[in-house]
Design an enzyme around this catalytic site. Structure first.
Site, PDB file in Angstrom:
ATOM      1  CD  GLU A   1       1.922  -0.751   5.435  1.00 22.57           C
ATOM      2  OE1 GLU A   1       0.780  -0.777   5.755  1.00 22.57           O
ATOM      3  OE2 GLU A   1       2.420  -1.630   4.731  1.00 22.57           O
TER       4      GLU A   1
ATOM      5  CB  ALA B   1      -3.496   0.032  -6.378  1.00 18.77           C
ATOM      6  CG  ASP B   2       0.308  -2.417  -2.863  1.00 16.71           C
ATOM      7  OD1 ASP B   2      -0.347  -1.246  -2.820  1.00 16.71           O
ATOM      8  OD2 ASP B   2       0.305  -3.234  -1.920  1.00 16.71           O
TER       9      ASP B   2
ATOM     10  CE  LYS C   1       0.139  -7.665   3.157  1.00 14.87           C
ATOM     11  NZ  LYS C   1       0.528  -6.465   2.524  1.00 14.87           N
TER      12      LYS C   1
END
Length: 303
Positions: A23, A139-140, A157
């Site tokens: 990313e 949205a992940d 996280k």
């Protein structure tokens, strides 16, 4: 669609070499220049050293780049006002000629378009604390349920509501696989009180599971929860009050939406006197190495 491959990635696609997607929000939104560029180069070099080819993904001037050459990587690291792209805004950014860095969800979409099966990141987004009122869910999670990419992360996280994040992943049918341990890793900390839904102990097993999902016609990817090396971790007991303080500060300042995660990460960086960023870099590099191993194993399996 305006999509282009770096020379290194194009060569890897032609030869059938292992490729790992990366990313770009960690570059544009994760740390300041020039440290962001140094870390981006180091992670790419870790992947090369492990026998795979890195493909850092970003949208630049309306073109989706699969792999960045050194000049492009430097330019992105120095760019200001770069959009943070997810599923909802990625196409708009490309259509309007914009520049944007890809989140987990957007990187998965781009990797799948490019035929890249493995992606290394730091930690995924998930259900934010207080989501029962705010409905703030990354949205992940939905991307993992629909896009067939294996994502290597150090868990979710730690600023998130991790139990609720795991519940959503279970509901969406996403395999959550801890590597080499029965505890779900907690990002900056190697372990947590939460049991891992699944466990696998090596890259070859993970690659076979990825291929089996495709053979069965199951949608979505896999979340590979790779614990931070113990020497680099911050113990969960040390972090818990720090995260609580950061969350309280965010609430006091009315931080919401896309602003929550960067605010909390910055506040935790300040409260830990930089230890959180040092741990973050270590876990990203660790994930990159494992992702390269998985990608190499996948190239050895029949499609």
């Amino acid at each position: 669609m305006p999509l282009t491959y770096s020379a290194e990635v194009a060569k890897a696609r032609t030869s059938g070499a292992a490729i790992v997607a990366l990313e770009s929000t960690i570059i544009t939104h994760g740390m300041p220049y020039p440290q962001n560029l140094e870390v981006a180069r180091q992670v790419e070099d870790d992947i090369r050293a492990a026998g795979a080819v890195p493909a850092t993904i970003a949208v630049m001037d309306g073109t989706l780049h699969i792999g960045l050459d050194p000049e492009q990587l430097t330019a992105l690291a120095q760019s200001k006002g770069v959009a943070k792209l997810s599923r909802a805004d990625m196409a708009v950014c490309i259509a309007t000629g914009g520049t944007g860095a890809t989140t987990v969800a957007a990187t998965m979409i781009a990797a799948d378009l490019a035929g890249i099966a493995v992606f290394a990141t730091g930690g995924i987004g998930g259900v934010h604390k207080g989501a029962e009122d705010s409905f703030d869910v990354s949205a992940d999670l939905m991307e993992l349920a629909q896009t067939p990419v294996t994502v290597v992360a150090a868990g979710a996280k730690a600023i998130l509501d991790v139990p609720k994040t795991l519940e959503v992943l279970e509901t969406q049918g996403v395999p959550v696989i801890a590597v080499g341990q029965d505890s779900f890793p907690a990002f900056w900390s190697a372990t947590s009180p939460l049991p891992a839904p699944l466990r696998m102990d090596d890259a070859a097993q993970i690659a076979r599971a990825h291929r089996m999902r495709g053979a069965m016609g199951l949608p979505g990817g896999q979340l590979i929860a790779n614990p931070i090396p113990p020497a680099d971790e911050i113990p969960a007991a040390v972090l818990a009050p720090v995260i609580a303080q950061a969350q309280a500060d965010a609430d006091a300042h009315g931080i919401a939406g896309k602003g929550v995660t960067p605010y909390l990460l910055q506040r935790i960086f300040e409260l830990t006197e930089g230890r959180s960023l040092t741990a973050n870099i270590a876990l990203v590099r660790n994930n990159a190495r494992l992702a390269a191993d998985i990608a190499r194993e996948l190239t050895a399996l029949p499609v």
